[in-house]
Design a protein around this motif. Structure first.
Motif, short mmCIF file in Angstrom:
data_model
loop_
_atom_site.label_atom_id
_atom_site.label_comp_id
_atom_site.label_asym_id
_atom_site.label_seq_id
_atom_site.Cartn_x
_atom_site.Cartn_y
_atom_site.Cartn_z
N TYR A 6 0.80 -1.23 0.00
CA TYR A 6 0.00 0.00 0.00
C TYR A 6 0.83 1.28 0.00
CZ TYR A 6 -3.69 -3.27 1.27
OH TYR A 6 -4.57 -4.32 1.28
N MET A 7 2.15 1.19 0.14
CA MET A 7 2.95 2.43 0.17
C MET A 7 4.23 2.25 -0.63
SD MET A 7 4.77 2.61 3.93
CE MET A 7 3.27 3.19 4.69
N PRO A 8 4.81 3.36 -1.09
CA PRO A 8 6.07 3.28 -1.84
C PRO A 8 7.20 2.71 -0.99
CG PRO A 8 5.03 5.43 -2.13
CD PRO A 8 4.28 4.73 -1.04
N LEU A 9 8.16 2.12 -1.65
CA LEU A 9 9.31 1.52 -0.97
C LEU A 9 10.07 2.58 -0.18
CD1 LEU A 9 10.62 -1.30 -0.83
CD2 LEU A 9 12.09 -0.60 -2.73
N SER A 10 10.25 3.76 -0.76
CA SER A 10 11.02 4.81 -0.09
C SER A 10 10.33 5.28 1.19
CB SER A 10 11.23 5.99 -1.04
OG SER A 10 9.99 6.46 -1.55
N THR A 11 9.00 5.35 1.19
CA THR A 11 8.27 5.76 2.39
C THR A 11 8.40 4.70 3.48
OG1 THR A 11 6.67 6.96 1.02
CG2 THR A 11 6.03 6.48 3.29
N ALA A 12 8.29 3.44 3.08
CA ALA A 12 8.45 2.35 4.06
C ALA A 12 9.85 2.39 4.67
CB ALA A 12 8.19 1.01 3.39
N TYR A 13 10.87 2.62 3.85
CA TYR A 13 12.23 2.73 4.36
C TYR A 13 12.37 3.89 5.34
CZ TYR A 13 14.24 -0.69 1.08
OH TYR A 13 14.56 -1.82 0.40
N SER A 14 11.76 5.02 5.01
CA SER A 14 11.87 6.20 5.87
C SER A 14 11.37 5.90 7.27
CB SER A 14 11.06 7.36 5.26
OG SER A 14 11.58 7.73 4.00
N ILE A 15 10.26 5.17 7.37
CA ILE A 15 9.71 4.82 8.69
C ILE A 15 10.56 3.73 9.35
CG2 ILE A 15 7.67 3.99 9.92
CD1 ILE A 15 5.99 4.99 7.55
N PHE A 16 11.01 2.75 8.55
CA PHE A 16 11.76 1.62 9.11
C PHE A 16 13.10 2.05 9.68
CE2 PHE A 16 14.16 -2.36 9.06
CZ PHE A 16 13.21 -3.25 9.56
N PHE A 17 13.62 3.20 9.24
CA PHE A 17 14.90 3.68 9.75
C PHE A 17 14.85 3.99 11.25
CE2 PHE A 17 16.31 5.35 5.35
CZ PHE A 17 16.90 4.13 5.06
N VAL A 18 13.67 3.94 11.86
CA VAL A 18 13.56 4.15 13.30
C VAL A 18 14.12 2.94 14.06
CG1 VAL A 18 11.27 3.12 13.70
CG2 VAL A 18 12.02 5.07 15.08
N ALA A 19 14.33 1.81 13.37
CA ALA A 19 14.78 0.58 14.03
C ALA A 19 16.08 0.76 14.83
CB ALA A 19 14.92 -0.54 13.00
N PRO A 20 17.13 1.42 14.28
CA PRO A 20 18.35 1.60 15.09
C PRO A 20 18.09 2.39 16.38
CG PRO A 20 18.81 2.02 12.78
CD PRO A 20 17.32 1.90 12.90
N LEU A 21 17.16 3.35 16.34
CA LEU A 21 16.82 4.10 17.54
C LEU A 21 16.15 3.18 18.56
CD1 LEU A 21 15.27 7.28 15.85
CD2 LEU A 21 17.68 6.83 16.36
N LEU A 22 15.28 2.30 18.08
CA LEU A 22 14.60 1.36 18.97
C LEU A 22 15.59 0.36 19.58
CD1 LEU A 22 11.38 0.62 16.88
CD2 LEU A 22 11.62 2.17 18.83
N ILE A 23 16.56 -0.06 18.79
CA ILE A 23 17.58 -0.99 19.30
C ILE A 23 18.33 -0.35 20.46
CG2 ILE A 23 19.73 -2.17 18.76
CD1 ILE A 23 18.65 -2.55 15.91
N THR A 24 18.71 0.91 20.29
CA THR A 24 19.41 1.62 21.37
C THR A 24 18.55 1.73 22.61
OG1 THR A 24 20.68 2.90 19.76
CG2 THR A 24 20.59 3.76 22.00
N ALA A 25 17.28 2.08 22.43
CA ALA A 25 16.37 2.21 23.58
C ALA A 25 16.14 0.87 24.27
CB ALA A 25 15.04 2.80 23.12
N LEU A 26 15.98 -0.20 23.50
CA LEU A 26 15.70 -1.52 24.08
C LEU A 26 16.93 -2.15 24.72
CD1 LEU A 26 13.40 -3.01 21.29
CD2 LEU A 26 12.71 -2.22 23.56
N SER A 27 18.12 -1.68 24.35
CA SER A 27 19.33 -2.23 24.95
C SER A 27 19.42 -1.93 26.44
CB SER A 27 20.57 -1.67 24.24
OG SER A 27 20.72 -0.28 24.50
N VAL A 28 18.67 -0.93 26.89
CA VAL A 28 18.69 -0.59 28.33
C VAL A 28 17.97 -1.66 29.16
CG1 VAL A 28 18.01 1.10 30.06
CG2 VAL A 28 18.89 1.88 27.85
N PRO A 29 16.69 -1.96 28.90
CA PRO A 29 16.02 -2.96 29.72
C PRO A 29 16.46 -4.39 29.45
CG PRO A 29 14.53 -2.22 28.01
CD PRO A 29 15.74 -1.34 27.94
#
Length: 279
Positions: free
Chosen positions: A80-103
Motif C-alpha cells: 500500500y505504500m512506496p518503498l522509499s516511504t516504508a524505508y523512511s519509517i523503518f529507519f527508526v529501528a536503530p533508535l529502537l535498538i538503542t532504547a531496548l538495549s537498556v532494559p
C-alpha cells in the motif's frame, strides 16, 4: 555494506511485487523458503552440521516468531505504500535498538542519546503525519511493527552471538520464517503464478547474497563506520519507486526521513565516542 544494501533493496522490490498478488504471510513464507536452500548449503560448507544443532532453541524460536511478524508486516505495508516511504519509517529501528538495549541488555544510554531517540521518533511522526493526509494508516503502523520486531530480534542476536554461530542464526531464522509463516498462510494459500517464478528465485538469491554481504561487512569493518551506509537504502528506494512504479516521496517524507537519519547518525557518533573513551 553498499552491496548488501543494494541486494536487500532489490529483494524488497521483489517482495513489493509479490505483495500485490499474495497475502502477507504467504510472501513471508516465500521469502524464507526461497533463500533457505542457498543459506543452508553455505552453512554446511563453512561450518558443518554440528553448529546448526547445538543452539539455544528458545531464543531461536523467539527470533523465528519475530521474523515472521516483521516480514509479514513489511510485506503488508509494501502493498500500500512506496518503498522509499516504508524505508523512511523503518529507519527508526536503530533508535529502537538503542532504547531496548537498556532494559534487555543493561546497557547505559546517556541523556544526549535519549534526546536523539526522541527526535528520531518526532521524525517518524513527520512522515506519518497523523493530523494531516499522511501515511498514518494500517500500512504505516505495519512498518512500525516490522521495525519493532527487527529491533527486538537484533537484541536477541547480541545475546545469541555469545554462544551460537552466525550460520545457525541465519539458517534457523529462514527455516522458522518459512515454516511458521507457511502454517499461518496455508488456509488462504494462493496458487503461485508461473510468471512469478523468476521473481521468487530473484528474492531468494538477493536475500541470501545480501545476508552474506552484510555479515562479512560487520565482520571485516568497524560497525560505527559501516552502519551509516545502511541509510543508502533510501536512495535505492527512490530509484526503484521512480523506475518501477513511477512515484516519488513528497517533501514532508523527505523532511521526516532526514530527521530520523540524522538522529541515527548522531547515535552512531556517540557510540563511537563512548568506544574511544573506554579504550
Amino acid at each position: 555494506m553498499l552491496l548488501a544494501v543494494a541486494l536487500f533493496s532489490l529483494m524488497d522490490a521483489g517482495l513489493k511485487g509479490l505483495a500485490a498478488h499474495y497475502p502477507p504471510f504467504q510472501v513471508a513464507t516465500l521469502r524464507g523458503a526461497a533463500s533457505l536452500p542457498l543459506v543452508l548449503a553455505w552453512a554446511l560448507a563453512t561450518a558443518g552440521p554440528r553448529p546448526l544443532l547445538h543452539v539455544h532453541w528458545s531464543l531461536h524460536l523467539l527470533r523465528g516468531v519475530l521474523g515472521v511478524a516483521m516480514m509479514a508486516a513489511f510485506a503488508y505495508a509494501l502493498r500500500y505504500m512506496p518503498l522509499s516511504t516504508a524505508y523512511s519509517i523503518f529507519f527508526v529501528a536503530p533508535l529502537l535498538i538503542t532504547a531496548l538495549s537498556v532494559p534487555f541488555l543493561g546497557e547505559h544510554v546517556g541523556p544526549r542519546r535519549w534526546v536523539a531517540i526522541g527526535i528520531g521518533l518526532v521524525g517518524v511522526l513527520v512522515v506519518l503525519r497523523p493530523t494531516g493526509q499522511g501515511v498514518l494508516s494500517l500500512a504505516g503502523i505495519a512498518v512500525l511493527v516490522a521495525a519493532l520486531a527487527y529491533a527486538v530480534s537484533a537484541i536477541t542476536v547480541r545475546v545469541l552471538a555469545r554462544t551460537d554461530s552466525t550460520q545457525s542464526m541465519m539458517v534457523w531464522l529462514l527455516a522458522m520464517m518459512a515454516l511458521g509463516a507457511g502454517a499461518i498462510a496455508w488456509p488462504d494459500w494462493v496458487p503461485l503464478r508461473a510468471a512469478d517464478a523468476w521473481l521468487i528465485a530473484g528474492i531468494g538469491v538477493a536475500g541470501a547474497l545480501g545476508q552474506y554481504a552484510i555479515t562479512e561487512a560487520f565482520r571485516l569493518g568497524e560497525a560505527s563506520l559501516i552502519a551509516p551506509l545502511e541509510y543508502t537504502a533510501l536512495l535505492w528506494g527512490v530509484i526503484l519507486d521512480a523506475t518501477l512504479w513511477g512515484v516519488l516521496p513528497d517533501r514532508v517524507t523527505w523532511l521526516g526521513a532526514g530527521i530520523i537519519i540524522g538522529s541515527g547518525l548522531y547515535l552512531l557518533h556517540r557510540e563511537r565516542v563512548r568506544g574511544a573513551a573506554s579504550a
